[in-house]
Design a protein around this motif. Structure first.
Motif, PDB file in Angstrom:
ATOM      1  N   SER A  48      -8.783  -0.718  -2.037  1.00 21.55           N
ATOM      2  CA  SER A  48      -9.040   0.038  -0.807  1.00 21.55           C
ATOM      3  C   SER A  48      -7.815   0.062   0.103  1.00 21.55           C
ATOM      4  O   SER A  48      -7.553   1.054   0.785  1.00 21.55           O
ATOM      5  CB  SER A  48     -10.237  -0.565  -0.072  1.00 21.55           C
ATOM      6  OG  SER A  48     -11.407  -0.433  -0.842  1.00 21.55           O
ATOM      7  N   LEU A  87      -6.386   3.948   0.928  1.00 25.83           N
ATOM      8  CA  LEU A  87      -6.797   4.479   2.226  1.00 25.83           C
ATOM      9  C   LEU A  87      -6.198   3.700   3.380  1.00 25.83           C
ATOM     10  O   LEU A  87      -6.002   2.491   3.295  1.00 25.83           O
ATOM     11  CB  LEU A  87      -8.328   4.419   2.352  1.00 25.83           C
ATOM     12  CG  LEU A  87      -9.162   5.205   1.348  1.00 25.83           C
ATOM     13  CD1 LEU A  87     -10.616   4.819   1.489  1.00 25.83           C
ATOM     14  CD2 LEU A  87      -8.981   6.699   1.543  1.00 25.83           C
ATOM     15  N   ALA A 147     -10.454   8.868  -2.168  1.00 22.99           N
ATOM     16  CA  ALA A 147     -10.677   7.441  -2.409  1.00 22.99           C
ATOM     17  C   ALA A 147     -11.216   7.153  -3.806  1.00 22.99           C
ATOM     18  O   ALA A 147     -11.367   5.987  -4.190  1.00 22.99           O
ATOM     19  CB  ALA A 147     -11.653   6.899  -1.367  1.00 22.99           C
TER      20      ALA A 147
END
Length: 291
Positions: free
Chosen positions: A169, A173, A219
């Protein structure tokens, strides 16, 4: 062995379950009036099976698993586990999201189940938290609750950091974009019964449906519409397995004005009609081969 802190004034509950057969979650059948979230740690090198909402998963050795209140769960060997459980009156992860940043990611997130692998340093840190929790459970003074909350926050923050690394993650992002996804996940958990369209969530987040969909694509996540449908189906399955509600009652509960519309939706998403699914699950639960 169970250690428990209860604040009688607020109803706050913090529980530590150590190597106990009592470790299980009743999900929507729970008599608890308050929501209870759970962290489960497998401190052994051996993997074991965990059933979550009647689906079997393999929990790796040396790993951590976050679970939420509405999940029914049972472990193959709960006596090998350690768990921390807390309700919103003890520590509300939504109200204090700025402190721990776990809502819509560790809890109510897209990754399900989210098994977080633990290295040697992680296990040492958890062991420290465990020992400090046990020591503070023996203290009966006005600072006890705050000390236990501090230890819980440390566990949540450490778990969130590990999960971000292991799910990539941080690389995919920015924090701002991850926050939008987390906010969507929380909104979905709160409103999936009445809000079935992406446009509702996009409007609340002040984004266009296309922008929101593109962000999830960036994502590597399923589209928001797919996540909405998946959440509705998950709840429908829970009702079918754990309650005696009829298909009509479940459909109305999940925001469908027409029972026929709900039946078609369920059939389209699962490949089974409502009665077939309930019959199959009951046969599996009784140990009978549905074939």
């Amino acid at each position: 062995m169970n250690f428990e802190f209860i604040n009688k004034a607020t109803g706050g509950l913090f529980r530590m379950v150590v190597e106990s057969d009592a470790l299980k979650g009743a999900g929507i059948l729970s008599p608890e009036k308050s929501t209870i979230n759970t962290f489960v740690i497998n401190r052994t090198p051996d993997a074991q099976q965990v059933r979550i909402d009647e689906m079997a998963y393999t929990m790796p050795g040396y790993s951590l698993l976050p679970l939420v209140a509405n999940q029914h769960f049972e472990f193959e060997r709960p006596q090998q586990m350690i768990a921390w459980q807390f309700n919103r009156e003890f520590y509300c992860i939504v109200d204090h999201d700025a402190e721990v940043g776990c809502v819509g990611f560790l809890f109510y997130g897209i990754h399900h189940p989210l098994f977080i692998l633990l290295g040697e340093e992680d296990l040492r840190n958890i062991s420290i938290i465990e020992q400090l929790c046990i020591a503070d459970m023996q203290q009966r003074d006005r600072m006890q609750g705050e000390m236990l909350r501090t230890l819980l926050k440390r566990l949540i923050i450490n778990s969130t950091r590990m999960a971000k690394i292991q799910t990539n993650s941080n690389e995919l992002l920015t924090d701002e974009k991850l926050d939008i996804i987390r906010q969507f996940n929380l909104l979905l958990e709160m409103h999936f019964k009445e809000a079935h369209e992406v446009s509702y969530y996009a409007a609340v987040l002040n984004k266009s449906p296309k922008t929101l969909t593109n962000l999830f694509h960036l994502a590597g996540y399923p589209a928001p519409s797919s996540l909405i449908h998946k959440r509705i189906i998950l709840e429908a399955k829970r009702y079918l397995f754990y309650t005696n509600k009829s298909g009509k009652e479940i459909g109305y509960e999940l925001g469908f004005e027409s029972p026929a519309h709900f039946s078609r939706f369920f059939k389209l998403k699962t490949g089974n009609n409502l009665s077939e699914f309930r019959k199959t699950m009951l046969l599996i639960d009784s140990g009978t081969n549905p074939d």
